[in-house]
Scaffold this motif. Structure first.
Motif, PDB file in Angstrom:
ATOM      1  N   PHE A  27       0.578  42.153  -6.542  1.00  0.00           N
ATOM      2  CA  PHE A  27      -0.401  41.336  -5.833  1.00  0.00           C
ATOM      3  C   PHE A  27      -1.256  42.143  -4.850  1.00  0.00           C
ATOM      4  CE2 PHE A  27       3.086  38.431  -6.890  1.00  0.00           C
ATOM      5  CZ  PHE A  27       2.375  37.511  -7.656  1.00  0.00           C
ATOM      6  N   GLU A  28      -1.113  43.457  -4.820  1.00  0.00           N
ATOM      7  CA  GLU A  28      -1.831  44.286  -3.858  1.00  0.00           C
ATOM      8  C   GLU A  28      -3.353  44.110  -3.945  1.00  0.00           C
ATOM      9  OE1 GLU A  28      -2.161  48.929  -2.384  1.00  0.00           O
ATOM     10  OE2 GLU A  28      -1.087  48.438  -4.220  1.00  0.00           O
ATOM     11  N   PRO A  29      -3.976  44.149  -5.129  1.00  0.00           N
ATOM     12  CA  PRO A  29      -5.435  43.958  -5.169  1.00  0.00           C
ATOM     13  C   PRO A  29      -5.847  42.575  -4.670  1.00  0.00           C
ATOM     14  CG  PRO A  29      -4.634  44.830  -7.252  1.00  0.00           C
ATOM     15  CD  PRO A  29      -3.438  44.483  -6.447  1.00  0.00           C
ATOM     16  N   TYR A  30      -5.048  41.547  -4.954  1.00  0.00           N
ATOM     17  CA  TYR A  30      -5.361  40.188  -4.512  1.00  0.00           C
ATOM     18  C   TYR A  30      -5.251  40.073  -2.994  1.00  0.00           C
ATOM     19  CZ  TYR A  30      -5.066  35.146  -3.977  1.00  0.00           C
ATOM     20  OH  TYR A  30      -5.268  33.855  -3.574  1.00  0.00           O
ATOM     21  N   CYS A  31      -4.210  40.663  -2.415  1.00  0.00           N
ATOM     22  CA  CYS A  31      -4.003  40.570  -0.967  1.00  0.00           C
ATOM     23  C   CYS A  31      -5.058  41.339  -0.185  1.00  0.00           C
ATOM     24  CB  CYS A  31      -2.627  41.102  -0.587  1.00  0.00           C
ATOM     25  SG  CYS A  31      -1.291  40.018  -1.062  1.00  0.00           S
ATOM     26  N   ARG A  33      -8.186  42.105  -1.106  1.00  0.00           N
ATOM     27  CA  ARG A  33      -9.557  41.929  -1.582  1.00  0.00           C
ATOM     28  C   ARG A  33     -10.537  41.629  -0.459  1.00  0.00           C
ATOM     29  NH1 ARG A  33      -7.195  37.087  -1.975  1.00  0.00           N
ATOM     30  NH2 ARG A  33      -8.469  35.230  -1.687  1.00  0.00           N
ATOM     31  N   LYS A  38      -9.412  49.120   2.508  1.00  0.00           N
ATOM     32  CA  LYS A  38      -8.458  48.730   1.478  1.00  0.00           C
ATOM     33  C   LYS A  38      -7.313  49.718   1.316  1.00  0.00           C
ATOM     34  CE  LYS A  38     -11.721  45.910  -0.970  1.00  0.00           C
ATOM     35  NZ  LYS A  38     -11.767  44.898   0.004  1.00  0.00           N
TER      36      LYS A  38
END
Length: 141
Positions: A27-31, A33, A38
């Motif tokens: 879920f890193e890219p979702y969290c 975003r 980043k």
């Protein structure tokens, strides 16, 4: 995950949590975003229990048999009406400029469409069909 007590809360009863190692998380890219920076291995979350409770209540209402019935009926009504207005009645633009006049114009157009629909169904002697949920329908999960 650790609870942070030194942060200033924007909402009452909210809590801040820090996740220390985000690398390799699915879920890193979702969290991250919405973050400006980043990079980094940690992420701080603001948890609001009342907000989560309201989201769960809305989800339960949408997944209940009544919610399913409303979603099924709404999905086939709204877009079709605008399609009929634009395609069949050649109503593609407003003829007025002021907001109050545009509102009146659109209200009259909707009234015209409803009268047209009423006359069509009164000639056929039939009522509109709305899908009714069966009595034994279980809520979705």
């Amino acid at each position: 995950m650790e609870l942070l007590a030194d942060r200033k809360h924007s909402w009452p009863n909210s809590s801040f949590f820090r996740v220390n190692d985000c690398e390799g998380c699915a879920f890193e890219p979702y969290c991250k975003r919405l973050l400006k920076i980043k990079t980094g291995k940690s992420r701080i979350f603001d948890i609001q229990p009342h907000h989560a409770q309201l989201k769960q209540q809305a989800r339960d209402l949408l997944l209940s048999p009544e919610g399913i019935e409303l979603r099924v009926n709404r999905s086939c009504q709204v877009e079709g009406a605008f399609g009929v207005l634009k395609q069949n009645m050649q109503y593609t633009r407003f003829r007025r400029r002021a907001l109050d006049r545009v509102t009146v114009e659109f209200a009259l157009t909707c009234l015209r469409m409803n009268i047209r629909k009423y006359i069509r169904f009164s000639i056929k002697n039939s009522l509109l069909f709305y899908w009714k949920a069966p009595e034994d329908l279980a809520p979705e999960t």
